[in-house]
Design an enzyme around this catalytic site. Sequence first.
Site, PDB file in Angstrom:
ATOM      1  N   GLY A  57       0.839  -1.186   0.000  1.00 31.06           N
ATOM      2  CA  GLY A  57       0.000   0.000   0.000  1.00 31.06           C
ATOM      3  C   GLY A  57       0.874   1.235   0.000  1.00 31.06           C
ATOM      4  O   GLY A  57       1.301   1.718  -1.044  1.00 31.06           O
ATOM      5  N   GLU A  67      -4.292   8.124  -2.603  1.00 30.09           N
ATOM      6  CA  GLU A  67      -3.274   8.931  -3.302  1.00 30.09           C
ATOM      7  C   GLU A  67      -2.051   9.169  -2.406  1.00 30.09           C
ATOM      8  O   GLU A  67      -1.351  10.162  -2.514  1.00 30.09           O
ATOM      9  CB  GLU A  67      -3.831  10.288  -3.778  1.00 30.09           C
ATOM     10  CG  GLU A  67      -5.155  10.241  -4.504  1.00 30.09           C
ATOM     11  CD  GLU A  67      -5.046   9.651  -5.907  1.00 30.09           C
ATOM     12  OE1 GLU A  67      -4.178   8.792  -6.115  1.00 30.09           O
ATOM     13  OE2 GLU A  67      -5.835  10.033  -6.776  1.00 30.09           O
ATOM     14  N   ILE A  78      -9.171  -0.884  -6.332  1.00 36.80           N
ATOM     15  CA  ILE A  78      -9.082  -0.166  -7.598  1.00 36.80           C
ATOM     16  C   ILE A  78     -10.432   0.462  -7.949  1.00 36.80           C
ATOM     17  O   ILE A  78     -11.427  -0.234  -8.185  1.00 36.80           O
ATOM     18  CB  ILE A  78      -8.616  -1.105  -8.729  1.00 36.80           C
ATOM     19  CG1 ILE A  78      -7.258  -1.719  -8.372  1.00 36.80           C
ATOM     20  CG2 ILE A  78      -8.549  -0.332 -10.052  1.00 36.80           C
ATOM     21  CD1 ILE A  78      -6.160  -0.721  -8.035  1.00 36.80           C
ATOM     22  N   GLY A  85     -26.492  19.044  14.806  1.00 35.46           N
ATOM     23  CA  GLY A  85     -26.987  18.205  15.887  1.00 35.46           C
ATOM     24  C   GLY A  85     -27.435  16.851  15.374  1.00 35.46           C
ATOM     25  O   GLY A  85     -26.844  16.280  14.448  1.00 35.46           O
TER      26      GLY A  85
END
Length: 379
Positions: free
Chosen positions: A130, A362, A156, A338
């Site tokens: 990753g 990214e 993906i 709220g």
Amino acid sequence: MDFTLTDDQRAFQETARNFARDEMAPHAARWDAEKVFPEDTLRAAAALGFGGIYVKDDVGGSGLSRLDAALIMEELSAACPSTAAYISIHNMAAWMIDAFGDDAQRQRFLPRLCTMEHFASYCLTEPSAGSDAAALRTRAVLDGDHYVLDGSKAFISGGGRSDVYVVMVRTGGDGAGGISALVVERGTPGLSFGKQEDKLGWNSQPTAAVIFENCRVPVANRLGPEGHGFKIAMMGLDGGRINIGACSLGGARASLEAASRYAIERKQFGKPLADFQTTQFKLADMATELEAARLLIHKAAALLDAKSPDATQASAMAKRFATDAGFRIVNEALQLHGGYGYLKDFPIERYLRDLRVHQILEGTNEIMRIVISRRLLTG
């Protein structure tokens, strides 16, 4: 230093805003709830030039700048961050083909990508690679005039639906220098997909693993020389980081506007929420953070357009700040609403879910800090 938009920029900013208001906002909640990939709407966006924003015009692109793209992404994401983010990813993949492909590749792939007749995906992340993208394991072995691919990519966007996959594969030894970029077309034997992921947000775009099993891809589909894939991937991510930051701007801006309206309308203890100084200060801080994030995004985009050596660091700074600030702003907007903010009758909770992932993809915001500090410490 001029912060004024040009007439052209104001024109396509307004075009994007009107499209987002009329064609995206009325449907965004349904797309999210029913996990609809809005293909017709995406193609309508492409008809306005948003399918190849910074692709050159000889193949149907708009030939615009990264700053122009940031303006467009902010407007589109004010209606639906999930759909806008897919448009960003599609544009990143198309740009890679435009920037690093030869003329035959550009003429073959880009006209249909610019119209979004075909959709594109960017494939870097793997189950075991990753943040450490240079450790990717998907292998491409040369066999005559084809590469034989084995491995898989994870998370993906467009996985299982896109027609074109720009894939980073290992053609050489370990590390960044052994990585190349290939264009893999839907329907290629040996290409398959995992199940559609069930996600917290980003539900208007499909997400799945992309799997390669003895998948034969022509050498003619390689972008640039062997070993240049990691460089291509990182250059693509500079622009992708700016765009995803701009998508956070749009979602945050819409949430701030909704919170401001709600504060005027909602009464507590006999007067509008807007009359309380605590509310005023909170809205002021949200607006200030939003504007600071926007300035960082626009500066990074301008540096990338200028091909500045500072562009990578600026993109990392802008992405880190804008995505963190965007999520905080939406969270504060939800708090101001709220209990109503927690209901799906209001759009705030959808923006919250969609913007959360911007701090991860990214390049995580932790990786952004590494990119920034590495430049500071090494010069």
